[in-house]
Design a protein around this motif. Structure first.
Motif, PDB file in Angstrom:
ATOM      1  N   LEU A   1       0.829  -1.199   0.000  1.00 31.22           N
ATOM      2  CA  LEU A   1       0.000   0.000   0.000  1.00 31.22           C
ATOM      3  C   LEU A   1       0.870   1.259   0.000  1.00 31.22           C
ATOM      4  CD1 LEU A   1      -3.013   0.195  -0.066  1.00 31.22           C
ATOM      5  CD2 LEU A   1      -3.025   0.510   2.415  1.00 31.22           C
TER       6      LEU A   1
ATOM      7  N   THR B   1       0.974   4.271  -2.699  1.00 36.05           N
ATOM      8  CA  THR B   1       0.763   5.658  -2.293  1.00 36.05           C
ATOM      9  C   THR B   1       1.889   6.550  -2.813  1.00 36.05           C
ATOM     10  OG1 THR B   1      -0.168   4.753  -0.292  1.00 36.05           O
ATOM     11  CG2 THR B   1       0.244   7.110  -0.319  1.00 36.05           C
TER      12      THR B   1
ATOM     13  N   VAL C   1      -4.568  -3.385  -6.481  1.00 35.68           N
ATOM     14  CA  VAL C   1      -4.036  -3.020  -5.175  1.00 35.68           C
ATOM     15  C   VAL C   1      -4.919  -3.627  -4.093  1.00 35.68           C
ATOM     16  CG1 VAL C   1      -3.572  -1.133  -3.586  1.00 35.68           C
ATOM     17  CG2 VAL C   1      -3.039  -0.870  -5.996  1.00 35.68           C
TER      18      VAL C   1
ATOM     19  N   VAL D   1      -3.500  -6.465  -1.425  1.00 32.15           N
ATOM     20  CA  VAL D   1      -3.477  -6.096  -0.001  1.00 32.15           C
ATOM     21  C   VAL D   1      -4.445  -6.969   0.783  1.00 32.15           C
ATOM     22  CG1 VAL D   1      -4.004  -4.258   1.641  1.00 32.15           C
ATOM     23  CG2 VAL D   1      -2.706  -3.747  -0.420  1.00 32.15           C
TER      24      VAL D   1
END
Lengths: 287, 337
Positions: free
Chosen positions: A215, A219, A261, A265
Motif C-alpha cells: 500500500l 501511495t 491493489v 493487499v
C-alpha cells in the motif's frame, strides 16, 4: 499448551482457515502473474501508441484498453504486479530484519539498552510516516531501491515493539535458564533458543507488514515519487488522476490498478489474520 | 575436602521500596532482601544431601548460586563456594570468569529443574537439546552424540527412538526422565535436583525417585535434592540440611535430623507432617510467619516464632554447634522438652 508449539500445527490449522486460504490464493495468483505475465503480454508496458490509440476502451487488440499515452493498460497492470510485489516484499524484509533485531536486542538486554532502543522506536511510531516517506523519497531520489529503503526504514517500529514483548515473555521461561545452566553463551541462547520461539510471531507479522508495504508503494507512486522507469499500479493511478480519466469516464484506466491493489493487499491481510488467529488461541473459534 | 563446600554464603536481591506485603511499617527504605544469609553446607562425594525448608527460605537460591545462575537483581555478597573438580583441583566458584564458568556448568554440576515441561525448549527436538549440551563441552561427532543420547534415554526408561520427538509429545514423567538424562549427559560430579517431582502425580513421583536411587547406586552420583516435602527425604537422602530464612539451622544424617531433631524449627517442621502408622492426630502448623528478609534482625531468625526463645536468642545469632557425628545445629538453647 497449543501456544507452546506453534511450529508444528500452525500450517495444518492454516489450511483449514477458508479466509486464509482465499488470501493465499489471491497472493499466489498475483505472484504467478508477476513471474510469467510480462513474458506473455503482447505489448511493452512503456510503449506509447499512436495518437489514434490514446484512451481507447477495451477492445480485441487491447483487452483493457489504452491509457492517455496510448499504452496498453493490461501490459502495465501485469508489469505493475511485479513492481508491487518486489517493492512490498523487499521493504518488508528490511522492516522485519530491523524490527526483529531492535526488538530482540531491547528485550534480551533490558536495562539502559532497552530504554534507549524503545525511545527510538517510540519516535518512529509517532512520526507521521507519510510526510517522512515523502521527504526521504524526495531526498534520496525516486529509484526503485530507494522506495524500498524508505518504506523499510519507516515501517519497523511496530514490529520492534511486538517482538520485544514476546522476547520479554520467553526470556523468563525456564528452558532459557536451563540453556544457560548447560554452559551456552548468550549469543547461542538467543540464536538457538530465543529466536525459534519468537519466529512464528515474526512470520505472522511479516505477512501483515507486507500488505502495508504494498500500500505504501502504491501511495508513493500515486504521489509521483515512484520510479518512472518501472510501471506500477500507483503510477497508473497517478496518470489516470492527472489525465482526468475518472471524470471523463475512462474507467478501464482507473478501476483495474485500483482493484489490483485492493486484491493484493486483501490477500496478504486475510493470510495475516488467519495466522494471527492460529498463533493467538484466544481469537480462535471453538469447534 | 568435601566435593562441595559452601561457607557463610550471603545472597541478596534488589527489591523495590518496602511497604506493601509483609513490610513492617510504612516508608521502609528501598533496599535488598537477604535471600541467603550466611548459609553453610557441604556435600561429600557419592552422597545425597536433602535440602529442606519452606518456600522462600533460600534453598533454590543457594543451589543455583553453585552454578552462578542467580536471576537478574541477585548478587552474591560474600562467602565462598569451593568445588573439587574431576582432577582433584579445588576451585572457588565465586571467583570464576565467564568462560571458565561456562566450561564448568553442566560438565561438573548439572541441574534437574523443577517443572521440566518448561525446562525443555518447546520448538526443538528433545534429543537435539541433549546433543547440544554434549557438543557445548566435548568435541564429538554428531552421530556419536546421538548414540549417547539414545543410550541415556534407554537408561532412564525411554525408548531411544523417541529422542526425535518434541517435548509436547512426552508425558510429564517422560519429560522429567528426559531432563534427568540431560543432567547425566556429561557425567557430572554433582547433580542438583530442584524439587524434581513437584509437578508430577504420586505414582510418577515414586518412579522418578526409584530411578534416582538406582542411578546413584550405579554411578556413585553426588546430589543435592531440594524439596519442601519431608516425606521424600527418606527415600534417597544420606544427609539432610534444614534451611530457615536464608540460613542452615540444622544438618546431619537422615536419622539425626529426622529422628532426633535438635533445632526447634526442625521439630516443628517434622511435627507438621503426618506420619503413616503413627498416632492419629492433626498435623501442627507453626504460629507466626517467616521474618521479613529485607529487615534482618540481629538475633536468631526463628526466635519470634520459637516457644523456647530467651532474651539472648533475640540478640545473638547462634553459630553452628557440633553435637557429635556430624550433627550441626544453630541454636542457643539446650535440649528442652
Amino acid at each position: 499448551m497449543g501456544r507452546d508449539e506453534p511450529g508444528t500445527g500452525a500450517f495444518a490449522l492454516f489450511r483449514r482457515s477458508r479466509l486464509g486460504m482465499a488470501g493465499l490464493g489471491l497472493v499466489l495468483a498475483f505472484a504467478a502473474t508477476a513471474l510469467v505475465g510480462p513474458a506473455l503480454a503482447p505489448y511493452e508496458p512503456l510503449d506509447f501508441g499512436t495518437a489514434a490509440e490514446v484512451l481507447r476502451p477495451p477492445s480485441r487488440e487491447h483487452l483493457l484498453g489504452t491509457d492517455d499515452m496510448g499504452r496498453d493498460v493490461a501490459a502495465a497492470l501485469v508489469a505493475g504486479s511485479r513492481t508491487s510485489l518486489l517493492v512490498g516484499l523487499s521493504a518488508t524484509l528490511i522492516s522485519m530484519a530491523l524490527g526483529s533485531a531492535v526488538g530482540i536486542a531491547a528485550g534480551w538486554r533490558g536495562g539502559l539498552a532497552d530504554s534507549i532502543l524503545m525511545r527510538l522506536t517510540d519516535v518512529f511510531l509517532v512520526l507521521p510516516w507519510m510526510p517522512l516517506m515523502l521527504v526521504l523519497a524526495a531526498l534520496l531520489g525516486s529509484s526503485l531501491w530507494n522506495i524500498v529503503l524508505v518504506i523499510g526504514l519507516t515501517g519497523w517500529a511496530g514490529t520492534a515493539r511486538l517482538v520485544r514483548a514476546q522476547v520479554l515473555a520467553i526470556k523468563e521461561r525456564q528452558f532459557i535458564e536451563r540453556a544457560r545452566a548447560t554452559g551456552a553463551s548468550g549469543a547461542r541462547i538467543v540464536l538457538r533458543h530465543l529466536l525459534p520461539n519468537v519466529f512464528p510471531l515474526i512470520f505472522a507479522n511479516t505477512i501483515l507488514v507486507t500488505a502495508v508495504s504494498v500500500l505504501s508503494e502504491t501511495t508513493l507512486s500515486f504521489l509521483g515519487m515512484g520510479d518512472s522507469t518501472r510501471p506500477s499500479w500507483g503510477m497508473m493511478l497517478h496518470f489516470a488522476f492527472e489525465s482526468g480519466a475518472a471524470t471523463s469516464g475512462a474507467l478501464w484506466f482507473v478501476l483495474p490498478p485500483g482493484l489490483c491493489v485492493l486484491g493484493l493487499v486483501l490477500g496478504f491481510t486475510l493470510m495475516g489474520y488467519a495466522f494471527d488467529e492460529i498463533l493467538n488461541p484466544k481469537l480462535r473459534r471453538r469447534g | 575436602m568435601a566435593l562441595l563446600e559452601i561457607r557463610d554464603l550471603r545472597v541478596s536481591f534488589a527489591c523495590g521500596p518496602a511497604g506493601g506485603g509483609r513490610g513492617r511499617g510504612a516508608g521502609a527504605a528501598e533496599g535488598r532482601a537477604r535471600a541467603v544469609d550466611g548459609a553453610s553446607l557441604s556435600v561429600e562425594a557419592g552422597e545425597v544431601l536433602g535440602l529442606v525448608g519452606e518456600s522462600g527460605c533460600g534453598k533454590t537460591t543457594t543451589a543455583l548460586s553453585i552454578l552462578r545462575l542467580l536471576p537478574p537483581g541477585g548478587r552474591v555478597d560474600s562467602g565462598s563456594i569451593r568445588f573439587e573438580g574431576r582432577d582433584g583441583t579445588v576451585r572457588d566458584l565465586l571467583a570464576m570468569g565467564e568462560a571458565e564458568l561456562r566450561a564448568f556448568r553442566w560438565k561438573e554440576a548439572s541441574v534437574v529443574f523443577q517443572g521440566s515441561m518448561n525446562a525443555l525448549n518447546p520448538v526443538q527436538r528433545v534429543g537435539d537439546q541433549i546433543v547440544e549440551a554434549i557438543e557445548l563441552h566435548e568435541e564429538v561427532e554428531r552421530e556419536e552424540a546421538v548414540r549417547r543420547v539414545k543410550r541415556l534415554f534407554e537408561r532412564v526408561g525411554i525408548e531411544g527412538s523417541r529422542a526425535k520427538e518434541y517435548p509436547h509429545e512426552f508425558s510429564g514423567g517422560m519429560r522429567q526422565r528426559a531432563m534427568i538424562a540431560m543432567a547425566l549427559a556429561l557425567g557430572p560430579r554433582l547433580v542438583i535436583g530442584d524439587e524434581p517431582t513437584t509437578a508430577l502425580d504420586v505414582m510418577v513421583q515414586a518412579q522418578i525417585f526409584r530411578l534416582i536411587a538406582e542411578l546413584r547406586s550405579e554411578l556413585g552420583l553426588s546430589m543435592i535434592l531440594i524439596t519442601h516435602d519431608l516425606s521424600v527425604l527418606g527415600e534417597v537422602c544420606d544427609r539432610v540440611a534444614v534451611m530457615y530464612a536464608g540460613t542452615v539451622v540444622e544438618s546431619g544424617s537422615l536419622g539425626q535430623v529426622l529422628e532426633a531433631p535438635e533445632h526447634p524449627y526442625t521439630r516443628r517442621l517434622a511435627a507438621s507432617f503426618p506420619r503413616p502408622g503413627g498416632e492419629r492426630r492433626l498435623p501442627e502448623s507453626i504460629p507466626g510467619e517467616p521474618p521479613d528478609l529485607r529487615r534482618p534482625e540481629p538475633g536468631c531468625p526463628f526466635a519470634p516464632r520459637c516457644g523456647d526463645a530467651r532474651e539472648e536468642c533475640r540478640e545473638t545469632r547462634p553459630a553452628p554447634r557440633e553435637l557429635g557425628g556430624g550433627h550441626l545445629v544453630s541454636c542457643l538453647g539446650g535440649r528442652r522438652g
